[in-house]
Design a protein around this motif. Structure first.
Motif, short mmCIF file in Angstrom:
data_model
loop_
_atom_site.label_atom_id
_atom_site.label_comp_id
_atom_site.label_asym_id
_atom_site.label_seq_id
_atom_site.Cartn_x
_atom_site.Cartn_y
_atom_site.Cartn_z
N UNK A 121 0.84 -1.20 0.00
CA UNK A 121 0.00 0.00 0.00
C UNK A 121 0.87 1.25 0.00
N UNK A 122 1.95 1.15 0.79
CA UNK A 122 2.89 2.27 0.90
C UNK A 122 3.55 2.55 -0.45
N UNK A 123 4.00 1.50 -1.09
CA UNK A 123 4.70 1.65 -2.37
C UNK A 123 3.74 2.08 -3.47
N UNK A 124 2.49 1.66 -3.35
CA UNK A 124 1.52 1.97 -4.40
C UNK A 124 1.24 3.48 -4.48
N UNK A 125 1.46 4.16 -3.34
CA UNK A 125 1.17 5.60 -3.35
C UNK A 125 2.25 6.39 -4.07
N UNK A 126 3.41 5.75 -4.19
CA UNK A 126 4.53 6.44 -4.82
C UNK A 126 4.91 5.70 -6.10
N UNK A 127 4.63 6.29 -7.24
CA UNK A 127 4.89 5.58 -8.50
C UNK A 127 6.35 5.20 -8.68
N UNK A 128 7.25 5.91 -8.00
CA UNK A 128 8.69 5.63 -8.17
C UNK A 128 9.16 4.42 -7.37
N UNK A 129 8.42 4.06 -6.36
CA UNK A 129 8.89 2.92 -5.53
C UNK A 129 8.03 1.67 -5.69
N UNK A 130 7.11 1.70 -6.65
CA UNK A 130 6.21 0.54 -6.79
C UNK A 130 7.02 -0.75 -7.01
N UNK A 131 6.67 -1.77 -6.29
CA UNK A 131 7.33 -3.10 -6.42
C UNK A 131 8.81 -3.10 -6.00
N UNK A 132 9.25 -1.96 -5.44
CA UNK A 132 10.67 -1.87 -5.05
C UNK A 132 11.07 -3.02 -4.10
N UNK A 133 10.28 -3.21 -3.04
CA UNK A 133 10.65 -4.20 -2.02
C UNK A 133 10.70 -5.62 -2.60
N UNK A 134 9.77 -5.89 -3.47
CA UNK A 134 9.73 -7.20 -4.12
C UNK A 134 11.01 -7.46 -4.91
#
Ligand SMILES: [Fe+2]
Length: 507
Positions: A327-340
């Motif tokens: 949810x956190x990453x989804x709010x920021x287009x630049x970090x989407x799927x970063x953790x994965x």
């Protein structure tokens, strides 16, 4: 010879002359002697003295000889009583014998005769006493032996139960339990072979998941087909099945000499079945083996339930936390799927560096949650498109500690927590939150730091486009020994050269 060692005679007669002569005779012969004129006097002596033999007249004033014999019989039936009487009758003889009198002499009697009779009854008494003593000793010995055996058995039983409990409690994956069950079963029962089958609901067919063989040899392949029918009967009956000695038991191959099948039940449903058999040697299963195996399967069942319960809780918690990160990453287009992506990359590096399966699971978990602490950072800072002020950067720098606290509150995942806490430390000690240096930084955190930096440079940011991979690799290489662990960078370069590190295509 002192008084205690000398044999003691009680002579009872109302003829004083006879008593005196007898006393003198037997004292001379080395006996200790007490005399009494009637039964009552004799009783008084018997109350205080230990008597080995009693001569008594029958007809005496007060308490007569017959009564005295009865009294002595009650007092100590091992004391021989010899009647010496001047008026014998068949009736009196029979009555005295009934009262435990061992001999019957008729007056006038020679002392040598009395002495011969005395010698005989004392010998018999000694034998009788020795016999009783021996018997008691023997009884005592065998009672002691029985108690000892019982104690040894109990200790052995407790040791076995303890071994089962401690072996099972150290297991934390269901798949390991089955091997542990068969290993323990073989060891405890001396079986030639033990196997564990899981029962499949759909095909109602046992499916082997673990096997162990004893000292006799290897697992044979054909066992299951031969006993499948018996196993299904045990499954349906839900009770253990024991064949101590196979005498043409229906459904049991001749080569199996002794056999056991014990169902493992979870909430009354048969989940699996433990099968043991003996094909050679002297071992035969007995009820004790069956008891141990029932205990083993019962405890294995609770371990399986516990692990399943724990796995469930674990999965639920992880899903919840991971949902936060997404949810956190989804709010920021630049970090989407970063953790994965960081998790995947970290796992590749860890694998190449020879980490264990457990460590790879840990870094995968930590990778996917490493930035969870950002939920504690205000949106206006987190989502700020431009450059951050020092104050704002200080707020961002809190996320590793916040993340570690979120994970730590759950009371598990210690190593994962460490990785999250230290993923922004630098190898030269200038990182945060603690400025740990070199190998003080947990190894898996040093791996994650490289993967994290790579993905950050490989992503667009509001203030820059993502970098070319060659440029990223140069930056990472240059930072070996300052920002990053040089050993991790070396492996990362190797993976890159092998074509295993590629630029991510993002939508
Ligand atoms: Fe981070």
């Amino acid at each position: 010879m002192n008084d205690k060692e000398r044999e003691t005679i009680l002579f009872v007669d109302d003829e004083e002359g006879l008593v005196e002569l007898a006393g003198e005779y037997f004292r001379r012969k080395g006996f200790r002697l007490f005399t009494a004129k009637n039964g009552a006097e004799a009783v008084e002596i018997l109350k205080h003295e230990s008597i080995d033999c009693c001569f008594t007249d029958l007809n005496m004033p007060g308490m007569d000889g017959l009564e005295l014999a009865g009294y002595i019989r009650q007092l100590d039936s091992s004391i021989p009583v010899i009647v010496v009487t001047g008026y014998p009758s068949l009736d009196s003889a029979v009555n005295t014998l009934k009262n435990g009198v061992v001999d019957f002499l008729v007056k006038p009697v020679r002392f040598s005769m009395l002495e011969a009779c005395l010698g005989r009854v004392l010998r018999e008494r000694r034998l009788f006493i020795d016999n009783i003593f021996l018997k008691k000793k023997l009884e005592g010995k065998s009672r002691l032996e029985a108690l000892n055996r019982e104690l040894t058995n109990k200790v052995e039983e407790l040791n076995t139960l303890n071994m089962i409990m401690s072996n099972l409690s150290s297991i934390d994956a269901s798949s390991d339990i089955f091997k542990c069950v068969t290993d323990l079963a073989t060891e405890i029962t001396n079986a030639d072979e033990s196997r564990f089958y899981v029962i499949n609901d759909d095909i109602q067919q046992p499916f082997q998941v673990a096997a162990s063989c004893g000292s006799a040899g290897e697992i044979c392949d054909d066992g299951l087909d031969d006993v499948a029918e018996l196993l299904m009967e045990t499954v349906n009956d839900k009770i253990p099945f024991l064949v101590a000695e196979n005498k043409n038991v229906r459904g049991l191959p001749e080569k199996i000499l002794s056999f056991m099948a014990v169902p493992l039940k979870i909430r009354e449903r048969v989940f699996g079945i433990l099968v043991l058999h003996v094909i050679g040697g002297d071992t035969r299963f007995d009820k004790k083996d069956l008891f141990y195996m029932s205990f083993l399967t019962m405890n294995a069942a609770s371990s399986i339930e516990n692990i399943a319960l724990y796995d469930n809780i674990f999965d639920n918690l992880f899903s919840t936390l991971y949902a936060f990160v997404q949810a956190l990453e989804a709010r920021d287009p630049y970090t989407r799927q970063h953790s994965d992506r960081v998790a995947r990359l970290s796992v590749s590096i860890a694998g190449e560096m020879g980490c264990s399966k457990e460590e790879m699971d840990i870094i995968d978990f930590a990778g996917r949650l490493h930035d969870i602490g950002k939920i504690g950072v205000m949106d206006k800072v987190l989502l700020k498109p431009g450059k951050l002020t020092d104050e704002e950067f200080d707020m961002i720098k809190k996320h590793p500690v916040i993340g570690a606290k979120i994970i730590g509150q759950l009371g598990m995942w210690d190593r994962e927590q460490e990785i999250i806490k230290y993923h922004h430390e630098r190898f030269d000690g200038t990182g945060y939150p603690e400025g740990l240096k070199g190998e003080k930084i947990p190894f898996l955190a040093r791996i994650l730091a490289v993967a994290d930096a790579f993905d950050a440079m490989d992503s667009d940011r509001a203030y820059r486009k993502k970098m070319e991979i060659e440029r990223i690799m140069d930056i990472i290489n240059e930072a070996a020994g300052t920002q990053f662990d040089p050993d991790v960078v070396k492996v990362f370069q190797k993976l890159y050269k092998q074509g295993n590190i590629q630029q991510t295509k993002k939508e």
